[in-house]
Design a protein around this motif. Sequence first.
Motif, PDB file in Angstrom:
ATOM      1  N   ASP A  25      49.605  -3.609  -0.260  1.00 31.21           N
ATOM      2  CA  ASP A  25      48.851  -3.156   0.935  1.00 31.21           C
ATOM      3  C   ASP A  25      49.646  -2.359   2.083  1.00 31.21           C
ATOM      4  N   THR A  28      49.709   1.089   1.203  1.00 30.30           N
ATOM      5  CA  THR A  28      48.452   1.924   1.128  1.00 30.30           C
ATOM      6  C   THR A  28      48.332   2.312   2.733  1.00 30.30           C
ATOM      7  N   ASP A  29      48.584   1.027   3.453  1.00 31.06           N
ATOM      8  CA  ASP A  29      48.329   1.154   4.926  1.00 31.06           C
ATOM      9  C   ASP A  29      49.387   2.268   5.581  1.00 31.06           C
ATOM     10  N   ARG A  32      47.893   5.682   4.799  1.00 28.02           N
ATOM     11  CA  ARG A  32      46.486   5.990   5.512  1.00 28.02           C
ATOM     12  C   ARG A  32      46.740   5.999   6.924  1.00 28.02           C
ATOM     13  N   ASN A  33      48.065   5.644   7.368  1.00 24.91           N
ATOM     14  CA  ASN A  33      48.194   5.637   8.790  1.00 24.91           C
ATOM     15  C   ASN A  33      47.381   4.568   9.425  1.00 24.91           C
ATOM     16  N   SER A  34      47.301   3.603   8.613  1.00 25.85           N
ATOM     17  CA  SER A  34      46.591   2.509   9.370  1.00 25.85           C
ATOM     18  C   SER A  34      47.390   1.471  10.015  1.00 25.85           C
ATOM     19  N   LEU A  35      48.724   1.743   9.959  1.00 25.94           N
ATOM     20  CA  LEU A  35      49.722   0.959  11.046  1.00 25.94           C
ATOM     21  C   LEU A  35      49.523   1.524  12.278  1.00 25.94           C
ATOM     22  N   THR A  36      49.868   0.768  13.435  1.00 27.45           N
ATOM     23  CA  THR A  36      49.826   1.255  14.917  1.00 27.45           C
ATOM     24  C   THR A  36      50.991   0.748  15.571  1.00 27.45           C
ATOM     25  N   TRP A  58      50.712  -4.406  12.375  1.00 27.52           N
ATOM     26  CA  TRP A  58      49.805  -4.128  11.110  1.00 27.52           C
ATOM     27  C   TRP A  58      48.686  -5.028  10.982  1.00 27.52           C
ATOM     28  N   HIS A  60      45.803  -6.019   9.170  1.00 27.59           N
ATOM     29  CA  HIS A  60      45.471  -5.857   7.731  1.00 27.59           C
ATOM     30  C   HIS A  60      43.879  -6.183   7.536  1.00 27.59           C
ATOM     31  N   ALA A  61      43.624  -5.301   6.548  1.00 31.25           N
ATOM     32  CA  ALA A  61      42.210  -5.338   6.462  1.00 31.25           C
ATOM     33  C   ALA A  61      41.429  -6.486   6.027  1.00 31.25           C
TER      34      ALA A  61
END
Length: 250
Positions: A25, A28-29, A32-36, A58, A60-61
């Motif tokens: 995960d 993947t994140d 996708r630049n899903s971390l901040t 992080w 997490h979805a």
Amino acid sequence: KGQRALSVVQRQDQVGIIARGLLADLRTDLARNSLTLAYQPKHDRLGKIAGVEALLRWPHALHGPLSPAVAVNLAEDSGDIQQLGLWVLDQAFACKARWNALGFESLTLSVNVSPLQLTNPALPAWLALNLKRYALDPATIELEITESAEIPNSQAVEQILEQLVLTGVHLAMDDFGMGYSSLLYMRRFPVHAIKIDGSLTRDVLSNSTNADIIRTIVSLGRAQEVVVVVEFVETLEQRDALAGMGCDLF
């Protein structure tokens, strides 16, 4: 901590299964630049914001916000720390450039760096290139060396540390006084700042032993001409007491 017998992602028990799932995960994140990043302010003795520290987040979805330590430990165990570390630096540099454009050039930016990143011979060149790319003053950038893992004692790492200093950025020791090797690290590379661990400052008003330890660290800092930063300062009473002990940033 020394050498780890078996990394968490290599374990064959339930913990290993969970770790490998979270690592997938994380990868993947990250892609996708899903971390901040969040930015924690540093105040001076007068209460004015002097700088910020970039902190990984992080979201997490499935599990919601996860501790940054989970991401860092997984990345260190798996070898992904190089990619994650450069992503954090790039995001923080881009944000600093945006703030500079708004007139906040004087704010310093601190970014945590895992000791394992210091084994990457490409790090100094990457740093120099991106400081120029974002038009950042190296003196406003501080790399906080964490004690999440032991800094490898090798000539190659010593050369990388020297090259990092030559870029003009500052180096700081995170969680100073709580690790097994804080004093050893001060002998190995030039330190601009030391950050006192929050476990010492949380109850500084009621724990005289912690107060004495902080005074001792401040004395060392003064002797070495380094900035003393204290974290977990959440009340004016704490701030005033720590300022009276000689601390510089809060």
